[in-house]
Motif scaffolding. Sequence first.
Motif, PDB file in Angstrom:
ATOM      1  N   SER A  61       0.816  -1.217   0.000  1.00  0.00           N
ATOM      2  CA  SER A  61       0.000   0.000   0.000  1.00  0.00           C
ATOM      3  C   SER A  61       0.852   1.271   0.000  1.00  0.00           C
ATOM      4  O   SER A  61       1.800   1.395   0.770  1.00  0.00           O
ATOM      5  CB  SER A  61      -0.891   0.005   1.250  1.00  0.00           C
ATOM      6  OG  SER A  61      -1.550   1.246   1.371  1.00  0.00           O
TER       7      SER A  61
ATOM      8  N   GLN B 263      -3.226   7.712   7.165  1.00  0.00           N
ATOM      9  CA  GLN B 263      -4.085   6.873   8.013  1.00  0.00           C
ATOM     10  C   GLN B 263      -4.027   7.273   9.487  1.00  0.00           C
ATOM     11  O   GLN B 263      -5.037   7.209  10.177  1.00  0.00           O
ATOM     12  CB  GLN B 263      -3.695   5.381   7.877  1.00  0.00           C
ATOM     13  CG  GLN B 263      -4.018   4.776   6.539  1.00  0.00           C
ATOM     14  CD  GLN B 263      -2.906   4.963   5.524  1.00  0.00           C
ATOM     15  OE1 GLN B 263      -2.110   5.886   5.614  1.00  0.00           O
ATOM     16  NE2 GLN B 263      -2.847   4.089   4.535  1.00  0.00           N
TER      17      GLN B 263
ATOM     18  N   GLY C  14      -4.709  -5.474   9.068  1.00  0.00           N
ATOM     19  CA  GLY C  14      -4.642  -5.213   7.621  1.00  0.00           C
ATOM     20  C   GLY C  14      -3.783  -3.988   7.362  1.00  0.00           C
ATOM     21  O   GLY C  14      -4.027  -3.227   6.435  1.00  0.00           O
TER      22      GLY C  14
ATOM     23  N   ASP D 146      -1.268  -8.806   8.705  1.00  0.00           N
ATOM     24  CA  ASP D 146      -1.742  -8.695   7.319  1.00  0.00           C
ATOM     25  C   ASP D 146      -1.613 -10.036   6.605  1.00  0.00           C
ATOM     26  O   ASP D 146      -0.773 -10.877   6.963  1.00  0.00           O
ATOM     27  CB  ASP D 146      -0.961  -7.620   6.555  1.00  0.00           C
ATOM     28  CG  ASP D 146      -1.771  -7.080   5.388  1.00  0.00           C
ATOM     29  OD1 ASP D 146      -2.345  -5.983   5.509  1.00  0.00           O
ATOM     30  OD2 ASP D 146      -1.878  -7.781   4.344  1.00  0.00           O
TER      31      ASP D 146
HETATM   32  C1  SAM Z   1      -6.686  -1.521   0.772  1.00  0.00           C
HETATM   33  S1  SAM Z   1      -5.437  -2.275   1.686  1.00  0.00           S
HETATM   34  C2  SAM Z   1      -5.166  -1.137   3.012  1.00  0.00           C
HETATM   35  C3  SAM Z   1      -3.838  -1.332   3.660  1.00  0.00           C
HETATM   36  C4  SAM Z   1      -3.549  -0.450   4.862  1.00  0.00           C
HETATM   37  N1  SAM Z   1      -4.562  -0.512   5.875  1.00  0.00           N
HETATM   38  C5  SAM Z   1      -3.348   0.960   4.404  1.00  0.00           C
HETATM   39  O1  SAM Z   1      -4.232   1.772   4.645  1.00  0.00           O
HETATM   40  O2  SAM Z   1      -2.308   1.246   3.808  1.00  0.00           O
HETATM   41  C6  SAM Z   1      -6.269  -3.618   2.492  1.00  0.00           C
HETATM   42  C7  SAM Z   1      -5.344  -4.453   3.342  1.00  0.00           C
HETATM   43  O3  SAM Z   1      -6.102  -5.384   4.108  1.00  0.00           O
HETATM   44  C8  SAM Z   1      -5.396  -6.608   4.139  1.00  0.00           C
HETATM   45  N2  SAM Z   1      -6.333  -7.685   4.498  1.00  0.00           N
HETATM   46  C9  SAM Z   1      -7.390  -8.117   3.794  1.00  0.00           C
HETATM   47  N3  SAM Z   1      -8.005  -9.117   4.451  1.00  0.00           N
HETATM   48  C10 SAM Z   1      -7.343  -9.282   5.606  1.00  0.00           C
HETATM   49  C11 SAM Z   1      -7.495 -10.152   6.741  1.00  0.00           C
HETATM   50  N4  SAM Z   1      -8.466 -11.063   6.787  1.00  0.00           N
HETATM   51  N5  SAM Z   1      -6.626 -10.048   7.745  1.00  0.00           N
HETATM   52  C12 SAM Z   1      -5.627  -9.125   7.705  1.00  0.00           C
HETATM   53  N6  SAM Z   1      -5.410  -8.301   6.674  1.00  0.00           N
HETATM   54  C13 SAM Z   1      -6.267  -8.374   5.643  1.00  0.00           C
HETATM   55  C14 SAM Z   1      -4.808  -6.698   2.749  1.00  0.00           C
HETATM   56  O4  SAM Z   1      -3.781  -7.623   2.656  1.00  0.00           O
HETATM   57  C15 SAM Z   1      -4.341  -5.270   2.531  1.00  0.00           C
HETATM   58  O5  SAM Z   1      -3.048  -5.058   3.009  1.00  0.00           O
END
Ligand code: SAM
Length: 251
Positions: free
Chosen positions: A5, A10, A32, A55
């Motif tokens: 990302s 954030q 995540g 993540d």
């Molecule tokens: C759109 S990105 C946002 C990343 C981060 N929060 C940011 O704002 O930079 C969504 C993130 O959620 C993670 N993710 C999705 N499902 C997840 C889960 N079940 N557990 C942990 N992470 C998850 C993805 O791998 C990804 O890194």
Amino acid sequence: MAFLSSKTGQFTYFSLQLSESDWSRKYVLDFGGNIGNMLRDPSSTIDEERYWCIDVVEESIKSGKAAFPKAHWIFYHRYCFFFNPHGAPRLKLPELDQQFDYIVAYSVFTNTSRADMFDLVYQLRNRLSAGGALAFTFIDPHYRSWLPSRYDGNNLRWRLEREIFLEKEKGNTLAIDVDGLIERAHDATWFVLVNGEDLYLESEATKTYEPEQQRTYHTFYSVAYMQSLFPEATILPPVNDEMQHCCVIRN
Ligand SMILES: C[S@@+](CC[C@H](N)C(=O)[O-])C[C@H]1O[C@@H](n2cnc3c(N)ncnc32)[C@H](O)[C@@H]1O
């Protein structure tokens, strides 16, 4: 290609939503959190050693660990459409010997199924300290995030146009009827948009997409519907010039 990302802001977003800018001495779980953009935010006051990131993208965890070795980085090999298509469905959260003052999830449940959101929110709530808060974002498809002079459309239109743009950048054409999809979703309280073209209204019974066909998965909820799912939560409008609402559950 693993998703890393590049989104910024954030920390500012959640500090505004939680009305607290001094997060020093707070134990923080960035669920995540990808490469740890909460920590990279120039206004972040989080203590590196009190920061945990979980993540499903292994490379993001490696990258975060290299940049912030004193923080805690956990790869969670759970299935997620596109982000981790070979992961295990409904894998339980890893055990952690820590309770958290703040658990934040920026744009995570916008990319998971509704069933996954329920399961994960339930498990995350159990990791809160007394007086702690879980804050996660979601997108209301019918909401207009900006003044018409800046962007004249709702969040669903923005997403559909973005999907077309992203495909174009890859040299592909996404031939979708934007107005038609918006019309179909007009009265829906929630829905899933897969690969920018397949719309599942108030259902997540999607067809099967092989891992190589999995491009994007976006779940949308109206504010009223999200409030009905979590009646005890406080739902806050977007801040920091963003398009995502925030659902805050306090312990
Ligand atoms: C759109 S990105 C946002 C990343 C981060 N929060 C940011 O704002 O930079 C969504 C993130 O959620 C993670 N993710 C999705 N499902 C997840 C889960 N079940 N557990 C942990 N992470 C998850 C993805 O791998 C990804 O890194």
